[in-house]
Design a protein around this motif. Structure first.
Motif, PDB file in Angstrom:
ATOM      1  N   GLU A 158       0.882  -1.277   0.162  1.00 18.57           N
ATOM      2  CA  GLU A 158       0.043   0.003  -0.036  1.00 18.57           C
ATOM      3  C   GLU A 158       0.913   1.201   0.143  1.00 18.57           C
ATOM      4  O   GLU A 158       0.419   2.318  -0.486  1.00 18.57           O
ATOM      5  CB  GLU A 158      -0.942   0.013   1.160  1.00 18.57           C
ATOM      6  N   ALA A 159       1.814   1.136   0.645  1.00 24.33           N
ATOM      7  CA  ALA A 159       2.744   2.385   0.820  1.00 24.33           C
ATOM      8  C   ALA A 159       3.369   2.995  -0.691  1.00 24.33           C
ATOM      9  O   ALA A 159       3.119   4.148  -0.920  1.00 24.33           O
ATOM     10  CB  ALA A 159       3.936   2.035   1.586  1.00 24.33           C
ATOM     11  N   ILE A 160       3.818   1.963  -1.371  1.00 22.64           N
ATOM     12  CA  ILE A 160       4.194   2.166  -2.589  1.00 22.64           C
ATOM     13  C   ILE A 160       3.155   2.634  -3.639  1.00 22.64           C
ATOM     14  O   ILE A 160       3.047   3.518  -4.534  1.00 22.64           O
ATOM     15  CB  ILE A 160       5.247   1.284  -3.299  1.00 22.64           C
ATOM     16  N   GLY A 161       2.007   1.681  -3.676  1.00 23.15           N
ATOM     17  CA  GLY A 161       1.010   1.814  -4.712  1.00 23.15           C
ATOM     18  C   GLY A 161       0.260   3.082  -4.327  1.00 23.15           C
ATOM     19  O   GLY A 161      -0.309   3.644  -5.400  1.00 23.15           O
ATOM     20  N   SER A 199       1.317   6.049  -3.118  1.00 20.51           N
ATOM     21  CA  SER A 199       2.100   7.071  -3.686  1.00 20.51           C
ATOM     22  C   SER A 199       1.956   7.237  -5.207  1.00 20.51           C
ATOM     23  O   SER A 199       2.000   8.249  -5.748  1.00 20.51           O
ATOM     24  CB  SER A 199       3.421   7.049  -3.128  1.00 20.51           C
ATOM     25  N   LEU A 200       2.008   6.154  -5.817  1.00 20.47           N
ATOM     26  CA  LEU A 200       2.036   5.842  -7.391  1.00 20.47           C
ATOM     27  C   LEU A 200       0.684   6.421  -7.812  1.00 20.47           C
ATOM     28  O   LEU A 200       0.483   7.160  -8.887  1.00 20.47           O
ATOM     29  CB  LEU A 200       2.247   4.426  -7.832  1.00 20.47           C
ATOM     30  N   LEU A 201      -0.369   5.833  -7.102  1.00 21.52           N
ATOM     31  CA  LEU A 201      -1.811   6.344  -7.419  1.00 21.52           C
ATOM     32  C   LEU A 201      -1.792   7.971  -7.213  1.00 21.52           C
ATOM     33  O   LEU A 201      -2.441   8.649  -8.304  1.00 21.52           O
ATOM     34  CB  LEU A 201      -2.760   5.800  -6.645  1.00 21.52           C
ATOM     35  N   TRP A 202      -1.167   8.514  -6.436  1.00 21.09           N
ATOM     36  CA  TRP A 202      -1.475  10.026  -6.273  1.00 21.09           C
ATOM     37  C   TRP A 202      -0.641  10.635  -7.090  1.00 21.09           C
ATOM     38  O   TRP A 202      -0.943  11.743  -7.931  1.00 21.09           O
ATOM     39  CB  TRP A 202      -1.040  10.483  -4.879  1.00 21.09           C
ATOM     40  N   THR A 203       0.724  10.101  -7.635  1.00 16.09           N
ATOM     41  CA  THR A 203       1.520  10.741  -8.656  1.00 16.09           C
ATOM     42  C   THR A 203       0.692  10.722  -9.902  1.00 16.09           C
ATOM     43  O   THR A 203       0.729  11.681 -10.776  1.00 16.09           O
ATOM     44  CB  THR A 203       2.692   9.976  -8.777  1.00 16.09           C
ATOM     45  N   GLY A 204       0.140   9.476 -10.280  1.00 14.62           N
ATOM     46  CA  GLY A 204      -0.830   9.338 -11.524  1.00 14.62           C
ATOM     47  C   GLY A 204      -2.010  10.406 -11.515  1.00 14.62           C
ATOM     48  O   GLY A 204      -2.158  10.953 -12.487  1.00 14.62           O
ATOM     49  N   ILE A 205      -2.562  10.632 -10.458  1.00 16.96           N
ATOM     50  CA  ILE A 205      -3.734  11.540 -10.453  1.00 16.96           C
ATOM     51  C   ILE A 205      -3.348  13.053 -10.522  1.00 16.96           C
ATOM     52  O   ILE A 205      -3.726  13.666 -11.601  1.00 16.96           O
ATOM     53  CB  ILE A 205      -4.526  11.415  -9.057  1.00 16.96           C
ATOM     54  N   ILE A 206      -2.151  13.242 -10.093  1.00 18.84           N
ATOM     55  CA  ILE A 206      -1.682  14.712 -10.289  1.00 18.84           C
ATOM     56  C   ILE A 206      -1.174  14.760 -11.595  1.00 18.84           C
ATOM     57  O   ILE A 206      -1.271  15.852 -12.220  1.00 18.84           O
ATOM     58  CB  ILE A 206      -0.385  14.821  -9.415  1.00 18.84           C
ATOM     59  N   ILE A 207      -0.492  13.825 -12.299  1.00 19.95           N
ATOM     60  CA  ILE A 207      -0.044  13.880 -13.750  1.00 19.95           C
ATOM     61  C   ILE A 207      -1.316  14.012 -14.701  1.00 19.95           C
ATOM     62  O   ILE A 207      -1.283  14.862 -15.820  1.00 19.95           O
ATOM     63  CB  ILE A 207       0.793  12.856 -14.260  1.00 19.95           C
ATOM     64  N   PHE A 208      -2.355  13.343 -14.158  1.00 21.93           N
ATOM     65  CA  PHE A 208      -3.692  13.274 -15.005  1.00 21.93           C
ATOM     66  C   PHE A 208      -4.237  14.773 -14.976  1.00 21.93           C
ATOM     67  O   PHE A 208      -4.539  15.125 -15.965  1.00 21.93           O
ATOM     68  CB  PHE A 208      -4.684  12.132 -14.369  1.00 21.93           C
TER      69      PHE A 208
END
Length: 77
Positions: free
Chosen positions: A45-48, A50-59
Motif C-alpha cells: 500500500e505504501a508504494i501503491g 504514492s504511485l496512485l497519487w502521482t498518477g492522479i496529479i499527472i492526469f
C-alpha cells in the motif's frame, strides 16, 4: 509572409506540440496508475498509494494543459 502570420503559425505549432507531448504523457500515466493499483492490490500500500497519487496529479496536469492548448488553438482560427 507577414510577421503576425508567422507568429500565429509558431503559436499553433507550439500548441500542437503540447498536445502531442500530453498524449505521450497520458500513455505513461496509464502505466503509473496500473502499477499503483496492482501494488495496492498485492499488499504494498505504501508504494501503491504514492504511485496512485502521482498518477492522479499527472492526469490533472495533462487535463488542464490540454484544455488550455485546445482553447488557445480555437482562438487562433
Amino acid at each position: 509572409m507577414k510577421e503576425y502570420k508567422k507568429d500565429k503559425l509558431k503559436l499553433k505549432q507550439r500548441y500542437i506540440t503540447i498536445l502531442k507531448t500530453n498524449k505521450q504523457l497520458t500513455r505513461v500515466n496509464v502505466i503509473i496508475l496500473s502499477l499503483g493499483l496492482a501494488l495496492s492490490y498485492l499488499g504494498k500500500e505504501a508504494i501503491g498509494t504514492s504511485l496512485l497519487w502521482t498518477g492522479i496529479i499527472i492526469f490533472l496536469y495533462t487535463l488542464a494543459s490540454n484544455f488550455v492548448a485546445r482553447r488557445s488553438l480555437e482562438g487562433l482560427k
